[in-house]
Write an enzyme that holds these catalytic residues in place. Structure first.
Site, PDB file in Angstrom:
ATOM      1  N   TYR A 153       0.830  -1.210   0.000  1.00 44.75           N
ATOM      2  CA  TYR A 153       0.000   0.000   0.000  1.00 44.75           C
ATOM      3  C   TYR A 153       0.868   1.265   0.000  1.00 44.75           C
ATOM      4  O   TYR A 153       0.610   2.210  -0.762  1.00 44.75           O
ATOM      5  CB  TYR A 153      -0.904  -0.028   1.228  1.00 44.75           C
ATOM      6  CG  TYR A 153      -1.918   1.073   1.321  1.00 44.75           C
ATOM      7  CD1 TYR A 153      -3.077   1.053   0.547  1.00 44.75           C
ATOM      8  CD2 TYR A 153      -1.744   2.134   2.213  1.00 44.75           C
ATOM      9  CE1 TYR A 153      -4.029   2.062   0.645  1.00 44.75           C
ATOM     10  CE2 TYR A 153      -2.687   3.141   2.323  1.00 44.75           C
ATOM     11  CZ  TYR A 153      -3.829   3.105   1.542  1.00 44.75           C
ATOM     12  OH  TYR A 153      -4.762   4.103   1.653  1.00 44.75           O
ATOM     13  N   LYS A 157       0.936   4.074  -2.930  1.00 46.14           N
ATOM     14  CA  LYS A 157       0.570   5.462  -2.649  1.00 46.14           C
ATOM     15  C   LYS A 157       1.727   6.420  -2.926  1.00 46.14           C
ATOM     16  O   LYS A 157       1.513   7.586  -3.295  1.00 46.14           O
ATOM     17  CB  LYS A 157       0.089   5.589  -1.205  1.00 46.14           C
ATOM     18  CG  LYS A 157      -1.275   4.933  -0.966  1.00 46.14           C
ATOM     19  CD  LYS A 157      -2.321   5.417  -1.945  1.00 46.14           C
ATOM     20  CE  LYS A 157      -3.729   4.984  -1.557  1.00 46.14           C
ATOM     21  NZ  LYS A 157      -4.732   5.431  -2.570  1.00 46.14           N
TER      22      LYS A 157
END
Length: 250
Positions: A153, A157
């Protein structure tokens, strides 16, 4: 009515931050394409917007499927006449430490966040460039700065930030603004799942997050929706290639 008659797509808007963003833009006059992989949630958000006096259509879509994404963007143009705003919100988490993370954990997160934003942006800019107008807002996260148990993640991002800055360079000459928001702790189903993963109650997790915030509270989906609204309005017309951290200070 800062967005009167603007056609906006909000991905992952069946619930949480995406749904709050879709509703907030609709409040300001935008005509919304609510799109989410969850058909029922998608229709519920669109219905809520319409019941409140707004204009919305529900277009279920797997953001990692190029054909579905392109058809969704085309349907927006066919229904509303144009595509003015794209909010790339769709996201998932598959948290784990590196030695426990599977190939599927990695690929799913990369595909939804990065491939999804790419497919949607590429499709939307085909309408934005000829009209020499557009607003694209991508979703990064404070996890882009590094967060234990979120290798996939955090990487995705961080990638969104590079994606945002490069897209801003390429599309700026066509009067298309491209920016990103990077939320901190926001009370959503996703952060509730994080509490379950680490074995504490959601209330405990919220309390810890609030104590780290300079404002002494956690964020709500509408806090992020308001930031997106600013970035897609004419009030931010001279802002592009930026990442706005919405985290209550830390």
């Amino acid at each position: 009515m800062r967005l009167k008659d603007r056609a906006a797509i909000v991905t992952g808007s069946g619930r949480g931050i995406g749904a709050a963003t879709a509703r907030r833009l609709a409040e300001e006059g935008a005509r919304i394409t609510v799109t989410d992989i969850n058909e029922e949630a998608c229709e519920q958000t669109a219905a809520a917007i319409c019941e409140a006096g707004g204009d919305a259509i529900a277009v279920p879509c797997d953001i990692t499927n190029r054909q579905q994404v392109e058809e969704m963007v085309q349907k927006t143009a066919d229904t509303f006449g144009q595509v003015h705003i794209l909010v790339n919100n769709a996201g998932v988490i598959r948290d784990n430490l590196v030695h426990k993370m599977t190939d599927d954990d990695w690929d799913t997160v990369m595909n939804v966040h990065l491939k999804g934003a790419f497919y949607a942006s590429r499709a939307a800019q085909r309408f934005m460039v000829p009209q020499r107008y557009g607003k694209i807002v991508n979703f990064s996260s404070t996890s882009a700065l590094g967060n234990r148990g979120q290798l996939n993640y955090a990487t995705a991002k961080a990638g969104i930030q590079g994606f945002t800055k490069t897209l801003a360079i390429e599309l700026g000459k066509f009067n298309i603004n491209v920016n990103a928001v990077a939320p901190g702790f926001i009370e959503t189903d996703m952060t509730r799942a994080t509490a379950e993963r680490i074995g504490i109650s959601f209330e405990e997790l919220k309390k810890a997050a609030a104590e780290r915030s300079l404002l002494g509270r956690t964020g709500k989906p509408r806090d992020i929706a308001n930031a997106v609204l600013f970035l897609v309005s004419e009030e931010s017309s001279f802002i592009t290639g930026q990442v706005l951290y919405v985290r209550g200070g830390i």
